[in-house]
Every structure is written in C-alpha cells, then in structure tokens.
Design a protein around this motif. Sequence first.
Motif, PDB file in Angstrom:
ATOM      1  N   ARG A 103     -10.421   9.019  15.958  1.00 49.15           N
ATOM      2  CA  ARG A 103      -9.033   9.158  15.185  1.00 49.15           C
ATOM      3  C   ARG A 103      -8.552   7.844  15.546  1.00 49.15           C
ATOM      4  NH1 ARG A 103      -7.342  15.286  16.687  1.00 49.15           N
ATOM      5  NH2 ARG A 103      -8.825  15.623  15.979  1.00 49.15           N
ATOM      6  N   PHE A 104      -8.238   7.239  16.232  1.00 51.27           N
ATOM      7  CA  PHE A 104      -7.118   6.203  16.636  1.00 51.27           C
ATOM      8  C   PHE A 104      -7.120   5.390  15.376  1.00 51.27           C
ATOM      9  CE2 PHE A 104      -6.470   2.026  18.102  1.00 51.27           C
ATOM     10  CZ  PHE A 104      -5.202   2.066  18.265  1.00 51.27           C
ATOM     11  N   VAL A 105      -8.462   5.324  15.335  1.00 47.47           N
ATOM     12  CA  VAL A 105      -9.149   4.014  14.194  1.00 47.47           C
ATOM     13  C   VAL A 105      -9.017   4.407  12.618  1.00 47.47           C
ATOM     14  CG1 VAL A 105     -10.817   2.934  13.227  1.00 47.47           C
ATOM     15  CG2 VAL A 105     -11.180   3.238  15.871  1.00 47.47           C
ATOM     16  N   ARG A 106      -8.756   5.818  12.307  1.00 48.79           N
ATOM     17  CA  ARG A 106      -7.907   5.747  10.897  1.00 48.79           C
ATOM     18  C   ARG A 106      -7.107   6.155  11.154  1.00 48.79           C
ATOM     19  NH1 ARG A 106     -11.874  11.640  10.546  1.00 48.79           N
ATOM     20  NH2 ARG A 106     -13.743  11.288  10.451  1.00 48.79           N
ATOM     21  N   VAL A 107      -6.144   6.372  11.982  1.00 54.44           N
ATOM     22  CA  VAL A 107      -4.916   6.716  11.735  1.00 54.44           C
ATOM     23  C   VAL A 107      -3.844   5.023  12.212  1.00 54.44           C
ATOM     24  CG1 VAL A 107      -2.832   6.542  13.290  1.00 54.44           C
ATOM     25  CG2 VAL A 107      -4.486   8.367  13.332  1.00 54.44           C
ATOM     26  N   SER A 108      -4.619   3.970  12.859  1.00 53.25           N
ATOM     27  CA  SER A 108      -4.510   2.507  12.800  1.00 53.25           C
ATOM     28  C   SER A 108      -4.505   1.586  11.478  1.00 53.25           C
ATOM     29  CB  SER A 108      -4.869   1.609  13.798  1.00 53.25           C
ATOM     30  OG  SER A 108      -5.226   2.222  15.003  1.00 53.25           O
ATOM     31  N   TYR A 109      -6.104   2.792  10.588  1.00 54.33           N
ATOM     32  CA  TYR A 109      -5.908   1.578   9.654  1.00 54.33           C
ATOM     33  C   TYR A 109      -5.215   2.095   8.128  1.00 54.33           C
ATOM     34  CZ  TYR A 109      -9.588  -1.615  11.269  1.00 54.33           C
ATOM     35  OH  TYR A 109      -9.687  -2.725  11.733  1.00 54.33           O
ATOM     36  N   PHE A 110      -4.792   3.531   8.774  1.00 58.70           N
ATOM     37  CA  PHE A 110      -3.682   4.253   6.998  1.00 58.70           C
ATOM     38  C   PHE A 110      -2.673   4.267   7.708  1.00 58.70           C
ATOM     39  CE2 PHE A 110      -2.193   7.618   4.752  1.00 58.70           C
ATOM     40  CZ  PHE A 110      -2.855   7.858   4.051  1.00 58.70           C
ATOM     41  N   LEU A 111      -2.069   3.729   8.841  1.00 58.56           N
ATOM     42  CA  LEU A 111      -0.572   3.114   9.690  1.00 58.56           C
ATOM     43  C   LEU A 111       0.215   2.481   8.461  1.00 58.56           C
ATOM     44  CD1 LEU A 111       1.395   4.871  11.053  1.00 58.56           C
ATOM     45  CD2 LEU A 111       1.501   2.868  12.272  1.00 58.56           C
ATOM     46  N   PRO A 112      -0.516   1.735   7.784  1.00 53.62           N
ATOM     47  CA  PRO A 112       0.235   0.873   6.814  1.00 53.62           C
ATOM     48  C   PRO A 112       0.596   1.113   5.570  1.00 53.62           C
ATOM     49  CG  PRO A 112      -1.579  -0.880   8.046  1.00 53.62           C
ATOM     50  CD  PRO A 112      -1.602   1.357   8.390  1.00 53.62           C
ATOM     51  N   VAL A 113       0.173   2.575   5.182  1.00 53.37           N
ATOM     52  CA  VAL A 113      -0.112   2.553   4.213  1.00 53.37           C
ATOM     53  C   VAL A 113       1.258   3.692   3.799  1.00 53.37           C
ATOM     54  CG1 VAL A 113      -0.406   4.761   1.838  1.00 53.37           C
ATOM     55  CG2 VAL A 113      -2.521   3.127   3.370  1.00 53.37           C
ATOM     56  N   ILE A 114       1.651   4.154   4.428  1.00 52.05           N
ATOM     57  CA  ILE A 114       2.787   4.781   4.411  1.00 52.05           C
ATOM     58  C   ILE A 114       4.050   4.334   5.246  1.00 52.05           C
ATOM     59  CG2 ILE A 114       1.500   6.935   4.558  1.00 52.05           C
ATOM     60  CD1 ILE A 114       2.146   6.786   7.935  1.00 52.05           C
ATOM     61  N   ILE A 115       4.992   3.133   5.751  1.00 49.13           N
ATOM     62  CA  ILE A 115       4.975   2.593   6.538  1.00 49.13           C
ATOM     63  C   ILE A 115       5.939   1.934   5.395  1.00 49.13           C
ATOM     64  CG2 ILE A 115       5.922  -0.052   7.453  1.00 49.13           C
ATOM     65  CD1 ILE A 115       3.559   0.237   9.729  1.00 49.13           C
ATOM     66  N   ASN A 116       7.273   1.804   5.340  1.00 48.41           N
ATOM     67  CA  ASN A 116       8.099   0.988   4.211  1.00 48.41           C
ATOM     68  C   ASN A 116       7.818   0.131   4.018  1.00 48.41           C
ATOM     69  OD1 ASN A 116      10.340   0.151   3.241  1.00 48.41           O
ATOM     70  ND2 ASN A 116      10.779   1.650   2.597  1.00 48.41           N
ATOM     71  N   LYS A 117       7.271  -0.869   2.495  1.00 52.31           N
ATOM     72  CA  LYS A 117       7.248  -2.330   3.007  1.00 52.31           C
ATOM     73  C   LYS A 117       8.294  -2.962   3.018  1.00 52.31           C
ATOM     74  CE  LYS A 117       2.883  -0.684   0.596  1.00 52.31           C
ATOM     75  NZ  LYS A 117       3.320   1.096   0.972  1.00 52.31           N
ATOM     76  N   LEU A 232       7.939  -6.161  -1.914  1.00 50.97           N
ATOM     77  CA  LEU A 232       6.988  -6.497  -1.281  1.00 50.97           C
ATOM     78  C   LEU A 232       7.154  -8.469  -0.797  1.00 50.97           C
ATOM     79  CD1 LEU A 232       3.395  -5.635  -0.557  1.00 50.97           C
ATOM     80  CD2 LEU A 232       5.061  -6.028   1.673  1.00 50.97           C
ATOM     81  N   VAL A 233       7.349  -8.310  -2.329  1.00 51.44           N
ATOM     82  CA  VAL A 233       7.709 -10.034  -3.074  1.00 51.44           C
ATOM     83  C   VAL A 233       9.285 -10.745  -2.486  1.00 51.44           C
ATOM     84  CG1 VAL A 233       8.201 -10.967  -5.017  1.00 51.44           C
ATOM     85  CG2 VAL A 233       6.359 -10.061  -4.932  1.00 51.44           C
ATOM     86  N   VAL A 234      10.267  -9.176  -2.753  1.00 46.51           N
ATOM     87  CA  VAL A 234      11.974  -9.572  -2.522  1.00 46.51           C
ATOM     88  C   VAL A 234      12.038  -9.073  -1.263  1.00 46.51           C
ATOM     89  CG1 VAL A 234      14.255  -8.184  -2.104  1.00 46.51           C
ATOM     90  CG2 VAL A 234      12.254  -8.021  -4.757  1.00 46.51           C
ATOM     91  N   ALA A 235      10.723  -8.585  -0.229  1.00 48.65           N
ATOM     92  CA  ALA A 235      11.327  -8.500   1.253  1.00 48.65           C
ATOM     93  C   ALA A 235      10.916 -10.012   1.925  1.00 48.65           C
ATOM     94  CB  ALA A 235      10.850  -7.899   1.824  1.00 48.65           C
ATOM     95  N   LEU A 236       9.615 -10.787   1.160  1.00 44.01           N
ATOM     96  CA  LEU A 236       9.321 -11.276   1.719  1.00 44.01           C
ATOM     97  C   LEU A 236       9.718 -12.927   1.588  1.00 44.01           C
ATOM     98  CD1 LEU A 236       5.130 -10.434   1.948  1.00 44.01           C
ATOM     99  CD2 LEU A 236       6.461 -10.787   3.658  1.00 44.01           C
ATOM    100  N   THR A 237      10.021 -13.176  -0.472  1.00 39.87           N
ATOM    101  CA  THR A 237      10.380 -14.532  -0.697  1.00 39.87           C
ATOM    102  C   THR A 237      11.206 -14.286  -1.021  1.00 39.87           C
ATOM    103  OG1 THR A 237       8.789 -14.434  -2.232  1.00 39.87           O
ATOM    104  CG2 THR A 237       7.801 -15.352  -0.149  1.00 39.87           C
ATOM    105  N   GLY A 238      11.414 -13.370  -1.678  1.00 37.18           N
ATOM    106  CA  GLY A 238      12.723 -13.045  -2.765  1.00 37.18           C
ATOM    107  C   GLY A 238      12.429 -13.832  -4.040  1.00 37.18           C
ATOM    108  N   GLY A 239      10.783 -14.238  -4.363  1.00 33.75           N
ATOM    109  CA  GLY A 239      10.427 -14.900  -5.423  1.00 33.75           C
ATOM    110  C   GLY A 239      10.471 -16.515  -5.313  1.00 33.75           C
ATOM    111  N   GLY A 240      10.645 -16.772  -4.313  1.00 30.73           N
ATOM    112  CA  GLY A 240      11.249 -18.177  -3.507  1.00 30.73           C
ATOM    113  C   GLY A 240      10.007 -18.599  -2.756  1.00 30.73           C
ATOM    114  N   PRO A 241       9.775 -19.768  -2.650  1.00 32.24           N
ATOM    115  CA  PRO A 241      10.267 -20.867  -2.959  1.00 32.24           C
ATOM    116  C   PRO A 241      10.547 -21.335  -4.209  1.00 32.24           C
ATOM    117  CG  PRO A 241       8.614 -21.511  -1.183  1.00 32.24           C
ATOM    118  CD  PRO A 241       8.423 -19.983  -1.604  1.00 32.24           C
ATOM    119  N   GLY A 242      11.661 -22.251  -5.218  1.00 34.89           N
ATOM    120  CA  GLY A 242      11.809 -22.054  -6.082  1.00 34.89           C
ATOM    121  C   GLY A 242      11.394 -21.226  -6.399  1.00 34.89           C
TER     122      GLY A 242
END
Length: 293
Positions: A103-117, A232-242
Amino acid sequence: MSNNGKKNKGALPLILPAFILYSAVVAYPLLNMLYTSFFEWNGVYTTPYVFAGLKNYASFFQDESVHIALKNIVIIMVTSVVGIVPIGLFLASVIQKKFFGLRFVRVSYFLPVIINKVSVGLMFTFILYPMKGPFAQIVKLFGGNEKVNVLGNMQLAIWAVAFVLIWCNVGLHMVLYSSAMAAIPDDLTESAKLDGASRRQIFFNITLPLIGNTIQISVVLILMNAFKIYDLVVALTGGGPGNSTEVLSTILFKNAFYYGKFGYANAIGVITVLISLLITVVINGVLRACRKD
C-alpha cells in the motif's frame, strides 16, 4: 404521434441544459477563438478589431520561437511515451504481487499525480539548484561539477522538464495498467504456467495483448498531456533560458497577455486544437493497425 416521437420530445428538456452548458463553455469559446484569429486585436474591449486575414497563421509558421516550441513538444512527447509506458508497466507488474508495504508503494508512486504541478516545479527548482541543491551535492559526491545548472543550460533544460513530467505522471499510468492486469482471468496465466511458459513469455504473449486497449488509451493521454504542458514549464523555467524551453501554450500566453497580440494568440490556439485532433487520430490509427498485425 408515435411512441418514438413522444420519447424524443420528452428527452429534449433533459438534454437542453447540458447542450446550453456545452455551448457556453466549449462551443462558443472555440468559435470565438477561430473568429478572432483572423483579426489583429490587443484584448482591450473598446479597441476595434482589424481584419488581418491569414496573416496571423502565416506569422505562426514564420515565428522562430514556434519552431523551437514544436521541437520541444516533440522531445517531451517522445520522452514521455518512452519513459512512462515501460516504467508504468514495470511498476504495475510489481504491485500485482502481494508483499509487505504494498500500500505504501502504491501511494508513493501515485502521490506525484495529485500534487499541484506548480508545487512540483518549485520543488524540482530547489532540487536542481546549482551548488546548494541536492542534485548538485550528489554530483559533487561523485566528483562532478557542483556548479552545474541544469535548468539554466539551454541544452539540458528541456530534458529536465521532460524528466519532471514523467515523474509526475508515471503513477497514473501505473494504476491504469494495474487495473487492466487485475482484470485478466487467472485461468489464462495458470494454464500458461502449467504449459511451462516463463514469466517473460506470459507477460509478452498474454498480459500485453490483453491490456492493449488500456495501453492505447494511456499513450493518447500521455501525448495529449505532453502536448498541452504549461504549468510545469512556467514553474521550472518560464520558457527559458532564452526561449529554449518554450512550448505552444507558453508562446500563446505571452503573446496574449505580455504583448497584447490576442489575434495571433488565438491563431496559435486554433492550430494547437487541430494538431491535438490530428495526433489523437493518427495515434489511434497506428495502434489499431499494430494490434491487428
């Protein structure tokens, strides 16, 4: 009046609210986007529309940033399919077995799906931060350069975005594959084992063909999700560098709300919708053909 006519007339009041809602939320915005794409407009209500014909569409194919965005989308789509499908199948096979901590393995791998991007993006910005981040410390531990700036490197940044997207979505497809595997009758696998089939033979000759429909749906979802990537793009790089990690959605947003080119932004939106439909049709056709063979 026939019984069928009475039934159809009685069903109309039930269908009408859904039709009105669909028209207001989906149909009207799409038609308005298509209409506005033929005009130059800065988004201000009092500003008149200036007819531009196909100028906005011509600008799309001439825009260098669009070429970069399309290349980035292809990279993200291909890496997503290559990464998510095999990893998802492997994890689904693992969680089919009963073991301590399942159950812990299932929850651990599924958790990123429900976290805000956006939260995921900020988390990986910290992880990949040069010198101070955990990734830099691991690189230093193995004798590498701790000043490595993955998100600030024009060649590496898009691959980092693709990796984070895989990390976010692999749990969802693990669950899809696991559900499909659980529906396979035990008699088939038991008979194969009695006939001397190995686990590998059972997986490739029984499991994979029987979950083919699920994999088809999964691939379409992966490609559509990769094609529509924005937060994800906006949060990680904002479209950059460049503009090295720009995608169509970030270019659309910037043209609409940074540069006031709503007509051009809507033209990008129309082309994005058409490409999405084309991808869906092509992938369904290819996978259907592969299954027939």
